[in-house]
Design an enzyme around this catalytic site. Structure first.
Site, PDB file in Angstrom:
ATOM      1  CB  CYS A  35      18.861 156.099   1.907  1.00 43.02           C
ATOM      2  SG  CYS A  35      18.229 155.393  -0.014  1.00 43.02           S
ATOM      3  CD  GLN A  73      19.141 149.452  -0.923  1.00 45.54           C
ATOM      4  OE1 GLN A  73      20.113 149.567  -1.298  1.00 45.54           O
ATOM      5  NE2 GLN A  73      18.533 150.443  -1.744  1.00 45.54           N
ATOM      6  CG  HIS A 132      18.716 160.440   1.578  1.00 44.13           C
ATOM      7  ND1 HIS A 132      19.172 159.459   1.868  1.00 44.13           N
ATOM      8  CD2 HIS A 132      18.381 159.804   0.676  1.00 44.13           C
ATOM      9  CE1 HIS A 132      20.197 158.897   1.545  1.00 44.13           C
ATOM     10  NE2 HIS A 132      19.136 159.063  -0.100  1.00 44.13           N
ATOM     11  CD  GLU A 169      19.769 162.035   4.776  1.00 42.47           C
ATOM     12  OE1 GLU A 169      19.164 161.377   4.973  1.00 42.47           O
ATOM     13  OE2 GLU A 169      20.899 161.424   3.422  1.00 42.47           O
TER      14      GLU A 169
HETATM   15  N1  GLN Z   1      22.793 152.205  -3.039  1.00 44.77           N
HETATM   16  C1  GLN Z   1      21.802 152.220  -3.582  1.00 44.77           C
HETATM   17  C2  GLN Z   1      19.975 152.951  -4.453  1.00 44.77           C
HETATM   18  O1  GLN Z   1      20.769 152.486  -5.233  1.00 44.77           O
HETATM   19  C3  GLN Z   1      21.175 153.279  -2.221  1.00 44.77           C
HETATM   20  C4  GLN Z   1      21.370 154.198  -2.683  1.00 44.77           C
HETATM   21  C5  GLN Z   1      21.063 155.890  -1.017  1.00 44.77           C
HETATM   22  O2  GLN Z   1      21.598 154.690   0.111  1.00 44.77           O
HETATM   23  N2  GLN Z   1      20.969 156.759  -2.015  1.00 44.77           N
HETATM   24  O3  GLN Z   1      18.745 151.972  -4.078  1.00 44.77           O
END
Ligand code: GLN
Length: 532
Positions: A382, A386, A507, A509
């Site tokens: 996630c 980014q 995610h 995991e």
């Molecule tokens: N803060 C980022 C978003 O909202 C990543 C969220 C996360 O890692 N769960 O997209």
């Protein structure tokens, strides 16, 4: 609904944090190993409607269910022990209960009647038991009551379980009380008084348990029989219904320890369904206890290194990957705020987990950059995707590339807020949550690792990769290898020049199991193994 559904209620006493959730899940695992269909539910006294807005430092991981609920980490234990996907209704907080009741009251659903704790709150609590058992078509539905007995804020749950046998029959309900028996090192003895007191508190509610689990922090077997007989005598339970549970080295030993500790006698009086087949757990414990020659070091670039429960499913998924690969695992916590190249160089692979807010993000971007440039195995989850995209765009020449979450302006915003998420930034239950499918590019490493080009993973995010700036991201060494079926959202990226550099907007995991590692975590460990 099956009319013969059985219900098990697990309460706790003396102190919290003695493993009531693990014990509940272990009872579930044992019953499942007997061939029964088991479901679980948590009742949590706090007033937050869900765990979505809770500070992870205080509360630990926010576990996301496939249907998009932001829940307590206990549901993660339930999934890992039962290998069954929970739903948003597998947890009921006081906040969620009261919200439902008050919404119903405002909608005029009570026809002028007074809305009260009994029977309305308790009735709704009981309805959640029945609804869950029906949804899962359970033979046995296990309900864990959060907190400890006597807590004012949990009393509506306790009253609900006290009344419940009147509705479904006492023979269909089993009450389990998990309490703590301290060892006094000065006088060298266990003290059962606090446990006795908590059992008295339970009796004051009108509940006499059918099983008492005594958690003991040291394994002093010689003293133990006295503990069992004392608790049995003072608390009105059969001696063979007192189960002594010393500390376990791993939570996955608890199902086997519980069988050894005598959990079967009271369970089988309640539901007789043959011997449990514990092979899966025996094999897992063999893996856990094996002393592999090789150990891999995985660096977790994290913000909450002071509460590692924040990343519980990630660390459990890493462990599963290591057990599967037959290597030892050392998790190295790298504090994102202060991460340096030396930290990254010291480990065999890196995970950048999910996260929110700007703090520590430059450390995460630096980790991704280091892995891209040094062919170090990298798994981004996630925010980890980014961070990788930002690192790649900066390498690709887009100076000042960043996420809008961290203040990036148009033209530099390689990660931007999804249009339907604008203005919802600090509200609960509004992110892109739960299961979403992705299509992977055939021939990509990610597709090879998954063994398929169609995957479904759980999500929890507001921000997304800005595909208008893909050229710079690709120039910096990343390739998009998975998108949402409509092509609008980037779900997976990888670095074709690296042996293992995979990041996902999801995610994964949450879907890993101790006895069946998630392919991405298994892939990371396998690749890290080759680095040692
Ligand atoms: N803060 C980022 C978003 O909202 C990543 C969220 C996360 O890692 N769960 O997209």
């Amino acid at each position: 609904m099956k009319t013969n559904t059985k219900y098990i209620f697990v309460t706790g006493g003396v102190i919290s944090g003695v493993g009531k959730g693990i014990m509940s899940a272990s009872i579930g695992a044992i019953l499942k190993a007997k061939g029964l269909k088991v479901s679980m539910q948590k009742c949590d006294p706090y007033f937050n409607v869900d765990a979505g807005l809770l500070n992870p430092r205080e509360h630990g991981e926010c576990f996301v269910t496939y249907d998009g609920a932001e829940t307590d980490l206990d549901l993660g234990h339930y999934e890992r022990f039962l290998d069954e996907e929970m739903t948003g209704d597998s947890i009921w907080t006081s906040g969620k209960l009261y919200k439902r009741l008050i919404d119903d009251e405002r909608a005029g659903k009570f026809g002028g009647r007074t809305v009260q704790l009994v029977p309305h709150v308790t009735g709704l609590v009981q309805q959640t038991f029945v609804d869950n058992a029906k949804h899962f078509k359970s033979d046995v539905h296990i309900v864990e009551i959060g907190g400890t007995i006597g807590d004012l804020e949990g009393s509506h749950f306790v009253e609900a379980i006290r009344e419940f046998p009147n509705k479904v029959g006492r023979e269909n309900c089993l009450f389990v009380h998990v309490c703590y028996v301290p060892w006094l090192s000065t006088s060298h003895e266990f003290k059962t008084k606090p446990a006795q007191n908590s059992l008295r508190d339970l009796r004051e509610f009108g509940i006499i348990p059918d099983m008492v689990v005594a958690r003991m922090d040291v394994d002093r077997v010689i003293q133990a029989p006295q503990v069992a007989s004392k608790l049995a005598t003072f608390c009105g339970v059969a001696q063979d219904a007192v189960v002594l549970m010393p500390d376990a080295k791993s939570v996955y030993e608890v199902p086997l320890n519980a069988v050894q500790g005598g959990v079967l006698a009271p369970l089988e009086r309640f539901i007789d369904h043959g011997d449990p087949d514990m092979k899966q757990w025996e094999e897992l414990v063999e893996h856990i206890e094996a002393k592999p020659e090789q150990t891999v070091k995985i660096g977790l670039v994290a913000k909450y290194v002071d509460n590692t429960d924040t990343y519980l499913s990630v660390t459990e998924a890493l462990k599963a990957g290591a057990w599967q690969a037959g290597v030892g695992l050392e998790i190295v916590w790298i504090y994102a705020d202060e991460a340096t190249e030396a930290d990254f160089a010291d480990v065999d692979g890196i995970v950048v987990p999910g996260g929110f807010g700007v703090r520590g993000v430059e450390g995460k971007i630096a980790a991704a950059q280091y892995c891209l440039e040094h062919d170090k195995p990298y798994l981004g989850l996630c925010l980890g995707l980014q961070a990788a995209v930002i690192a790649a765009a900066r390498r690709g020449g887009l100076k000042g590339a960043n996420s809008e979450e961290f203040g990036a302006k148009a033209g530099k915003n390689v990660v931007y807020i999804m249009p339907d998420q604008k203005g919802k930034e600090s509200t609960g239950g509004t992110m892109r949550l739960g299961d979403y499918p992705a299509k992977l590019s055939a021939g990509s490493l990610t597709a090879k690792i998954y063994g398929t080009t169609e995957v479904i993973e759980r999500h929890r995010h507001r921000y997304e990769v800005n595909q208008a700036l893909l050229a710079q991201i690709e120039k910096g060494g990343l390739k998009v290898v998975g998108k949402s079926p409509d092509g609008k959202l980037v779900e997976f990226v990888e670095a074709p020049e690296c042996s293992f550099f995979v990041a996902t907007q999801a995610h994964p995991e949450f879907k890993s199991r101790p006895y069946r590692a998630h392919p991405l975590f298994a892939g990371l460990i396998e690749s890290a193994k080759r680095q040692v």
